[in-house]
Design a protein around this motif. Structure first.
Motif, PDB file in Angstrom:
ATOM      1  N   PHE A 154       0.816  -1.206   0.000  1.00 35.17           N
ATOM      2  CA  PHE A 154       0.000   0.000   0.000  1.00 35.17           C
ATOM      3  C   PHE A 154       0.859   1.270   0.000  1.00 35.17           C
ATOM      4  CE2 PHE A 154      -2.199   3.351   2.462  1.00 35.17           C
ATOM      5  CZ  PHE A 154      -3.163   3.663   1.517  1.00 35.17           C
ATOM      6  N   LEU A 155       1.942   1.277   0.780  1.00 35.52           N
ATOM      7  CA  LEU A 155       2.816   2.453   0.845  1.00 35.52           C
ATOM      8  C   LEU A 155       3.444   2.731  -0.524  1.00 35.52           C
ATOM      9  CD1 LEU A 155       4.538   1.763   4.271  1.00 35.52           C
ATOM     10  CD2 LEU A 155       2.991   3.651   3.765  1.00 35.52           C
ATOM     11  N   LYS A 156       3.811   1.667  -1.219  1.00 37.25           N
ATOM     12  CA  LYS A 156       4.374   1.833  -2.558  1.00 37.25           C
ATOM     13  C   LYS A 156       3.350   2.448  -3.499  1.00 37.25           C
ATOM     14  CE  LYS A 156       6.944  -0.710  -6.106  1.00 37.25           C
ATOM     15  NZ  LYS A 156       7.456  -2.035  -6.540  1.00 37.25           N
ATOM     16  N   SER A 157       2.105   1.982  -3.403  1.00 43.25           N
ATOM     17  CA  SER A 157       1.043   2.532  -4.272  1.00 43.25           C
ATOM     18  C   SER A 157       0.724   3.982  -3.914  1.00 43.25           C
ATOM     19  CB  SER A 157      -0.226   1.677  -4.165  1.00 43.25           C
ATOM     20  OG  SER A 157      -0.843   1.840  -2.898  1.00 43.25           O
ATOM     21  N   SER A 158       1.070   4.398  -2.691  1.00 45.92           N
ATOM     22  CA  SER A 158       0.820   5.778  -2.255  1.00 45.92           C
ATOM     23  C   SER A 158       1.980   6.705  -2.598  1.00 45.92           C
ATOM     24  CB  SER A 158       0.579   5.815  -0.739  1.00 45.92           C
ATOM     25  OG  SER A 158      -0.559   5.050  -0.395  1.00 45.92           O
ATOM     26  N   GLY A 159       3.017   6.163  -3.227  1.00 49.05           N
ATOM     27  CA  GLY A 159       4.113   7.011  -3.688  1.00 49.05           C
ATOM     28  C   GLY A 159       5.379   6.942  -2.857  1.00 49.05           C
ATOM     29  N   TYR A 160       5.397   6.111  -1.814  1.00 47.01           N
ATOM     30  CA  TYR A 160       6.601   5.997  -0.989  1.00 47.01           C
ATOM     31  C   TYR A 160       7.598   5.012  -1.595  1.00 47.01           C
ATOM     32  CZ  TYR A 160       4.886   8.755   2.955  1.00 47.01           C
ATOM     33  OH  TYR A 160       4.461   9.779   3.752  1.00 47.01           O
ATOM     34  N   ASN A 161       8.880   5.357  -1.513  1.00 47.84           N
ATOM     35  CA  ASN A 161       9.941   4.425  -1.863  1.00 47.84           C
ATOM     36  C   ASN A 161      10.205   3.596  -0.611  1.00 47.84           C
ATOM     37  OD1 ASN A 161      12.461   3.140  -2.231  1.00 47.84           O
ATOM     38  ND2 ASN A 161      13.140   4.720  -3.657  1.00 47.84           N
ATOM     39  N   VAL A 162       9.629   2.393  -0.548  1.00 47.30           N
ATOM     40  CA  VAL A 162       9.640   1.601   0.677  1.00 47.30           C
ATOM     41  C   VAL A 162      11.059   1.240   1.112  1.00 47.30           C
ATOM     42  CG1 VAL A 162       8.855  -0.556   1.744  1.00 47.30           C
ATOM     43  CG2 VAL A 162       7.324   0.714   0.245  1.00 47.30           C
ATOM     44  N   LYS A 163      11.928   0.916   0.168  1.00 48.42           N
ATOM     45  CA  LYS A 163      13.296   0.529   0.511  1.00 48.42           C
ATOM     46  C   LYS A 163      14.112   1.705   1.038  1.00 48.42           C
ATOM     47  CE  LYS A 163      13.722  -3.424  -2.635  1.00 48.42           C
ATOM     48  NZ  LYS A 163      14.479  -3.994  -3.779  1.00 48.42           N
ATOM     49  N   LYS A 164      13.866   2.883   0.507  1.00 54.40           N
ATOM     50  CA  LYS A 164      14.696   4.042   0.829  1.00 54.40           C
ATOM     51  C   LYS A 164      14.110   4.900   1.954  1.00 54.40           C
ATOM     52  CE  LYS A 164      16.593   8.203  -1.365  1.00 54.40           C
ATOM     53  NZ  LYS A 164      16.568   9.054  -2.590  1.00 54.40           N
ATOM     54  N   ASP A 165      12.796   5.078   1.969  1.00 52.67           N
ATOM     55  CA  ASP A 165      12.183   6.081   2.847  1.00 52.67           C
ATOM     56  C   ASP A 165      11.265   5.520   3.928  1.00 52.67           C
ATOM     57  OD1 ASP A 165      13.424   8.149   1.433  1.00 52.67           O
ATOM     58  OD2 ASP A 165      11.833   8.169  -0.072  1.00 52.67           O
ATOM     59  N   VAL A 166      11.135   4.197   4.013  1.00 55.02           N
ATOM     60  CA  VAL A 166      10.226   3.587   4.995  1.00 55.02           C
ATOM     61  C   VAL A 166      10.980   2.550   5.814  1.00 55.02           C
ATOM     62  CG1 VAL A 166       8.091   2.275   5.341  1.00 55.02           C
ATOM     63  CG2 VAL A 166       8.235   3.946   3.484  1.00 55.02           C
ATOM     64  N   GLN A 167      10.724   2.523   7.114  1.00 56.58           N
ATOM     65  CA  GLN A 167      11.336   1.523   7.982  1.00 56.58           C
ATOM     66  C   GLN A 167      10.280   0.971   8.936  1.00 56.58           C
ATOM     67  OE1 GLN A 167      15.106   2.782   9.369  1.00 56.58           O
ATOM     68  NE2 GLN A 167      15.508   0.970  10.597  1.00 56.58           N
ATOM     69  N   PHE A 168      10.280  -0.349   9.124  1.00 57.42           N
ATOM     70  CA  PHE A 168       9.340  -1.026  10.017  1.00 57.42           C
ATOM     71  C   PHE A 168      10.070  -1.485  11.278  1.00 57.42           C
ATOM     72  CE2 PHE A 168       7.328  -1.337   5.935  1.00 57.42           C
ATOM     73  CZ  PHE A 168       5.962  -1.394   6.178  1.00 57.42           C
ATOM     74  N   LEU A 169       9.390  -1.407  12.429  1.00 58.67           N
ATOM     75  CA  LEU A 169       9.947  -2.026  13.621  1.00 58.67           C
ATOM     76  C   LEU A 169       8.840  -2.350  14.618  1.00 58.67           C
ATOM     77  CD1 LEU A 169      11.737   0.423  16.060  1.00 58.67           C
ATOM     78  CD2 LEU A 169      10.380   1.249  14.156  1.00 58.67           C
ATOM     79  N   PRO A 170       9.024  -3.428  15.407  1.00 59.86           N
ATOM     80  CA  PRO A 170       8.016  -3.842  16.383  1.00 59.86           C
ATOM     81  C   PRO A 170       8.265  -3.174  17.730  1.00 59.86           C
ATOM     82  CG  PRO A 170       9.720  -5.504  16.253  1.00 59.86           C
ATOM     83  CD  PRO A 170      10.144  -4.399  15.323  1.00 59.86           C
ATOM     84  N   ILE A 171       7.186  -2.765  18.432  1.00 55.68           N
ATOM     85  CA  ILE A 171       7.348  -2.169  19.760  1.00 55.68           C
ATOM     86  C   ILE A 171       6.136  -2.505  20.640  1.00 55.68           C
ATOM     87  CG2 ILE A 171       8.612  -0.171  18.810  1.00 55.68           C
ATOM     88  CD1 ILE A 171       6.119   1.526  19.562  1.00 55.68           C
ATOM     89  N   SER A 172       6.274  -2.186  21.911  1.00 55.51           N
ATOM     90  CA  SER A 172       5.128  -2.099  22.820  1.00 55.51           C
ATOM     91  C   SER A 172       5.161  -0.704  23.419  1.00 55.51           C
ATOM     92  CB  SER A 172       5.209  -3.152  23.929  1.00 55.51           C
ATOM     93  OG  SER A 172       4.273  -2.828  24.955  1.00 55.51           O
ATOM     94  N   GLY A 173       4.237   0.145  22.990  1.00 53.28           N
ATOM     95  CA  GLY A 173       4.184   1.511  23.500  1.00 53.28           C
ATOM     96  C   GLY A 173       3.843   1.556  24.978  1.00 53.28           C
ATOM     97  N   LEU A 174       2.953   0.686  25.418  1.00 49.27           N
ATOM     98  CA  LEU A 174       2.526   0.693  26.820  1.00 49.27           C
ATOM     99  C   LEU A 174       3.680   0.319  27.748  1.00 49.27           C
ATOM    100  CD1 LEU A 174       0.152   1.072  28.778  1.00 49.27           C
ATOM    101  CD2 LEU A 174      -0.354  -1.356  28.508  1.00 49.27           C
ATOM    102  N   MET A 175       4.481  -0.671  27.356  1.00 47.13           N
ATOM    103  CA  MET A 175       5.587  -1.135  28.194  1.00 47.13           C
ATOM    104  C   MET A 175       6.909  -0.440  27.855  1.00 47.13           C
ATOM    105  SD  MET A 175       3.790  -3.094  29.959  1.00 47.13           S
ATOM    106  CE  MET A 175       5.098  -3.697  31.024  1.00 47.13           C
ATOM    107  N   GLY A 176       6.949   0.268  26.724  1.00 46.97           N
ATOM    108  CA  GLY A 176       8.192   0.942  26.321  1.00 46.97           C
ATOM    109  C   GLY A 176       9.220   0.008  25.714  1.00 46.97           C
ATOM    110  N   THR A 177       8.792  -1.178  25.297  1.00 46.55           N
ATOM    111  CA  THR A 177       9.719  -2.177  24.766  1.00 46.55           C
ATOM    112  C   THR A 177      10.166  -1.825  23.352  1.00 46.55           C
ATOM    113  OG1 THR A 177       8.458  -3.808  26.032  1.00 46.55           O
ATOM    114  CG2 THR A 177      10.084  -4.654  24.478  1.00 46.55           C
ATOM    115  N   ASN A 178      11.478  -1.897  23.110  1.00 45.85           N
ATOM    116  CA  ASN A 178      12.114  -1.586  21.819  1.00 45.85           C
ATOM    117  C   ASN A 178      11.948  -0.120  21.442  1.00 45.85           C
ATOM    118  OD1 ASN A 178      13.827  -2.733  19.842  1.00 45.85           O
ATOM    119  ND2 ASN A 178      12.175  -2.649  18.332  1.00 45.85           N
TER     120      ASN A 178
END
Length: 497
Positions: free
Chosen positions: A240-264
């Motif tokens: 979806f991000l690619k179809s919206s015009g984002y260069n996923v490899k260059k300008d997008v980064q994914f990471l897992p977290i827990s906001g409530l616990m502050g993990t990662n």
């Protein structure tokens, strides 16, 4: 301090304007009310009631001596994804909120039978937000890492407050797209009608070129730090991000977290919690992101997002180009009023000079507060920003309401930097082939969803815009009607001066 008009936008152009328009008849603010005992470091009340005096610190710094860069970060995503909680946790982990305050918020949330919301209370400071558990206003706060000063913009996720989200995202350098990994919640936000999709498209249109996708609630019982769930979300969002015009490899980064616990978030997640993640944590990614800054020697441009009286007239905004110094003579456009800069404040500190990317309060003489509207621009006298009532633009039609026809006479609400104005499409000049970018032979009478079209746009009142090729951030815009984003566009030509 006056609060934002809480009335949900009704359908129609007038209501869409009311949801965001900040004018002299409504002393509203898009910032969170911070009169609730939040520590001074964590809060910044960016609007004040008319006539209320503030006492900024006497400390004066030279902006050019500050080594740390400054970036605006906007948290976007579907309602309940955890944006405010992550914002609050970020402030806590960076030392902007102390343990006693956290304990106070924990008790307050427990008393409301909302135990898991206490971190969100740091960002969601007014009572409506705490009762409903959703952000209404654009909350603001600051934190620092070793190399960067950040301003957090916590944007509302509910579809009724999309105009407020636009206001926040238009000032952002980095977008943090918060996705809930909880079973069912990701799907709700991602499906048609969910705010995940619209927020992504708006962020791209508003110039948020770098996107950090945080997959939140990884500790939730339906997820349990599942790599399969993370990979599923990353795969669907990447497409979806690619179809919206984002260069996923260059300008997008994914990471897992827990906001409530502050993990990662501040430190990397422990292998005993998540064995498969070997990437960076949230703070490391934010510190490493490279964002191009505006030209400090270019013509001065600061769209005004708010104004108030405080020993004179004070305006607020983000510098898009050029630099500002105490004593400068500048121009307020489009009403062409010459003003003198009395003082400049950056992050509550008085500075002698400030450059591109900084969020400022500027006290000036030569103009009354009631003569300024949101969307006016403080600019250089030598090269002022154009004030126009019509312009030529290239539009991409995202969607149309049922039975609506996009043709000459089509009316919508225009959002460009801090401007919100009713507009009309007065002429369809040509339709453009999306693949070849060449004009189609026949001049169109109307266009459908997905079309790329050049048209002439007319507004009711004079507004300040630039050609996209000259100042991208002041030349990109969205068109909305009846609570939906119908088109995104860029200004391609302006009438001769």
């Amino acid at each position: 301090m006056s609060e934002l008009d809480r009335t949900l936008p009704m359908q129609g152009i007038e209501e869409d304007i009311k949801a965001l328009q900040l004018d002299s008849q409504a002393e509203d603010t898009v910032m969170a009310d911070t009169d609730d005992g939040k520590p001074a470091k964590a809060e910044i009340s960016d609007s004040m009631d008319e006539g209320k005096e503030s006492s900024p610190p006497d400390e004066v710094e030279d902006e050019m001596d500050q080594k740390k860069r400054h970036l605006n970060v906007v948290f976007i995503g579907h309602v309940d994804a955890g944006k405010s909680t992550i914002g609050g946790q970020t402030l806590y982990l960076s030392g902007q909120v102390d343990e006693r305050t956290i304990q106070k918020y924990e008790k307050e949330a427990k008393d409301k039978s909302r135990e898991s919301w206490y971190m969100a209370y740091i960002m969601d400071t007014n009572e409506e937000e705490r009762v409903k558990g959703k952000t209404v206003e654009v909350g603001r706060a600051h934190f620092e890492t070793d190399t960067t000063r950040f301003t957090i913009l916590d944007a509302p996720g509910h579809k009724s407050y999309v105009p407020n989200m636009i206001s926040g995202a238009s000032q952002a350098d980095i977008g943090v797209l918060v996705i809930s990994a909880r079973k069912g919640e990701f799907e709700t936000g991602y499906e048609r009608g969910g705010q995940t999709r619209e927020h992504v498209q708006l962020a791209k249109t508003l110039g948020v070129s770098k996107l950090l996708v945080v997959v939140n609630k990884m500790d939730e019982p339906t997820v349990k730090w599942s790599k399969e769930r993370f990979d599923e979300i990353e795969s669907k969002m990447s497409t979806f991000l690619k179809s919206s015009g984002y260069n996923v490899k260059k300008d997008v980064q994914f990471l897992p977290i827990s906001g409530l616990m502050g993990t990662n978030m501040k430190t990397r997640v422990d292998k005993s919690t998540c064995s498969w993640w070997s990437g960076p944590c949230l703070f490391e990614v934010l510190d490493a992101i490279e964002v191009p800054q505006g030209d400090p020697k270019g013509p001065f441009r600061m769209p005004i997002i708010d104004k108030f009286k405080d020993l004179g007239t004070v305006v607020m905004g983000k510098v898009e180009s050029g630099s500002i110094c105490e004593g400068d003579s500048l121009l307020v456009m489009p009403n062409k009023v010459a003003v003198k800069v009395v003082s400049v404040y950056c992050d509550e500190v008085k500075v002698r000079r400030a450059g591109p990317g900084e969020n400022l309060r500027v006290r000036m003489s030569g103009i009354e507060e009631e003569d300024i509207l949101s969307g006016f621009v403080l600019c250089s006298i030598e090269k002022p920003i154009p004030g126009v009532s019509e312009f030529v633009a290239q539009l991409q039609i995202l969607e149309l309401l049922e039975n609506a026809i996009f043709c000459a006479g089509y009316r919508a609400v225009l959002h460009v930097h801090a401007v919100v104005e009713e507009c009309e499409i007065v002429e369809l000049i040509r339709q453009i082939d999306p693949k070849t970018k060449k004009s189609m032979k026949k001049k169109p009478l109307f266009v459908k969803k997905g079309a790329l079209v050049e048209c002439r746009v007319q507004v009711n009142n004079m507004i300040c815009v630039e050609k996209f090729s000259d100042f991208a951030q002041l030349g990109r815009f969205t068109l909305r009607t009846e609570g939906r984003t119908v088109a995104v566009g860029k200004v391609t030509n302006l009438p001769a001066a």
